[in-house]
Enzyme design. Structure first.
Site, PDB file in Angstrom:
ATOM      1  N   GLU A  78       0.831  -1.203   0.000  1.00 27.09           N
ATOM      2  CA  GLU A  78       0.000   0.000   0.000  1.00 27.09           C
ATOM      3  C   GLU A  78       0.868   1.256   0.000  1.00 27.09           C
ATOM      4  O   GLU A  78       1.861   1.336   0.716  1.00 27.09           O
ATOM      5  CB  GLU A  78      -0.916   0.011   1.228  1.00 27.09           C
ATOM      6  CG  GLU A  78      -1.923  -1.127   1.261  1.00 27.09           C
ATOM      7  CD  GLU A  78      -2.959  -1.047   0.143  1.00 27.09           C
ATOM      8  OE1 GLU A  78      -3.102   0.028  -0.475  1.00 27.09           O
ATOM      9  OE2 GLU A  78      -3.616  -2.076  -0.113  1.00 27.09           O
ATOM     10  N   CYS A 141      -7.868  -2.643   7.919  1.00 27.35           N
ATOM     11  CA  CYS A 141      -6.478  -2.602   7.439  1.00 27.35           C
ATOM     12  C   CYS A 141      -5.985  -1.165   7.292  1.00 27.35           C
ATOM     13  O   CYS A 141      -4.885  -0.825   7.733  1.00 27.35           O
ATOM     14  CB  CYS A 141      -6.342  -3.344   6.105  1.00 27.35           C
ATOM     15  SG  CYS A 141      -6.538  -5.129   6.290  1.00 27.35           S
ATOM     16  N   HIS A 165      -1.302  -5.806   1.246  1.00 19.11           N
ATOM     17  CA  HIS A 165      -2.498  -6.636   1.080  1.00 19.11           C
ATOM     18  C   HIS A 165      -2.156  -7.837   0.192  1.00 19.11           C
ATOM     19  O   HIS A 165      -1.412  -7.693  -0.787  1.00 19.11           O
ATOM     20  CB  HIS A 165      -3.624  -5.833   0.411  1.00 19.11           C
ATOM     21  CG  HIS A 165      -4.576  -5.208   1.379  1.00 19.11           C
ATOM     22  ND1 HIS A 165      -4.732  -3.839   1.491  1.00 19.11           N
ATOM     23  CD2 HIS A 165      -5.443  -5.765   2.289  1.00 19.11           C
ATOM     24  CE1 HIS A 165      -5.646  -3.589   2.429  1.00 19.11           C
ATOM     25  NE2 HIS A 165      -6.095  -4.732   2.929  1.00 19.11           N
TER      26      HIS A 165
HETATM   27  N1  PCA Z   1      -8.574  -7.375   5.460  1.00 19.24           N
HETATM   28  C1  PCA Z   1      -9.498  -6.344   5.873  1.00 19.24           C
HETATM   29  C2  PCA Z   1      -9.453  -6.363   7.376  1.00 19.24           C
HETATM   30  C3  PCA Z   1      -8.739  -7.608   7.766  1.00 19.24           C
HETATM   31  C4  PCA Z   1      -8.151  -8.119   6.513  1.00 19.24           C
HETATM   32  O1  PCA Z   1      -7.389  -9.075   6.410  1.00 19.24           O
HETATM   33  C5  PCA Z   1      -9.209  -4.987   5.235  1.00 19.24           C
HETATM   34  O2  PCA Z   1      -8.700  -4.943   4.094  1.00 19.24           O
HETATM   35  O3  PCA Z   1      -9.473  -3.958   5.847  1.00 19.24           O
END
Ligand code: PCA
Length: 211
Positions: A78, A141, A165
């Site tokens: 990110e 997240c 991610h």
């Molecule tokens: N993904 C979610 C919250 C926990 C996760 O693994 C997100 O992208 O916010």
């Protein structure tokens, strides 16, 4: 050197969370780094308390938070987190904030200070899909990435931290892309090594962005 890495528990009635699977599969020592692994509940408040207390206690050189992004087909570091919670579904504690600023005295955005382009290039070099994402969402997240950066800006300006991610590694729905857990684990090891060795420098690469 000390590295904290986190993954989230399953949420939204899913059976697993690939970020937690990766966490369990990573070694405890990687090259010169001690890897401190911390599962985080998919809850706005509890996850933030856990990670910020751990950072205060351990004072790591590097923090890497992992989370699942359903629907993405690559490993996506990110670029930034923004100052807003806006949940489409409740978290695992039943909390569903709507358009709620995270910190009244925080920046609108905080940027990852990991070498995210070098991370993408090195992950691609082992044949795994990777791109930079310009949105960490507005759920747990993004919240955790924002709170970690907020803490670094206030207290630990020399610490490095970022969020990656990862795609699902299991799905009963064939329309949702999945990635093999082995590829995910190898990619995150590469990301960690890149972050450990570059610490502050990044590189230029072609077409790094997802959106
Ligand atoms: N993904 C979610 C919250 C926990 C996760 O693994 C997100 O992208 O916010």
């Amino acid at each position: 050197m000390k590295v904290i890495i986190t993954g989230f528990t399953p949420f939204n009635n899913q059976l697993n969370n690939p970020s937690l699977d990766i966490l369990h599969a990573l070694p405890d020592v990687l090259d010169c780094a001690e890897i401190i692994k911390q599962p985080l509940p998919t809850e706005f408040e509890k996850s933030t308390n856990l990670i910020t207390n751990l950072i205060d206690r351990v004072r790591p050189n590097l923090v890497l938070n992992l989370g699942q992004a359903n629907g993405r087909n690559g490993i996506t570091p990110e670029l930034a987190a923004f100052n807003m919670d806006d949940a489409q579904i409740p978290d695992n504690a039943g909390y569903q904030p709507e358009r709620r600023p995270i910190r009244s005295d925080g920046e609108e955005k905080y940027f990852s200070n990991l070498p995210i382009k070098a991370i993408v290039r090195n992950i691609r070099d082992i044949g795994v899909e990777s791109r930079i994402s310009t949105s960490a969402g507005s759920y747990v997240c993004n919240h955790v990435m924002y709170e970690v950066q907020y803490l670094l800006h206030k207290k630990y300006p020399d610490m490095k931290a970022g969020f990656i991610h990862v795609p699902s590694n299991y799905s009963e729905n064939y329309e949702i892309p999945t990635m093999a857990l082995d590829d995910e684990v190898n990619a995150i090891e590469i990301a960690l090594m890149t972050a450990i060795y570059h610490l502050s420098d990044d590189i230029a690469i072609e077409h790094p962005y997802e959106y």
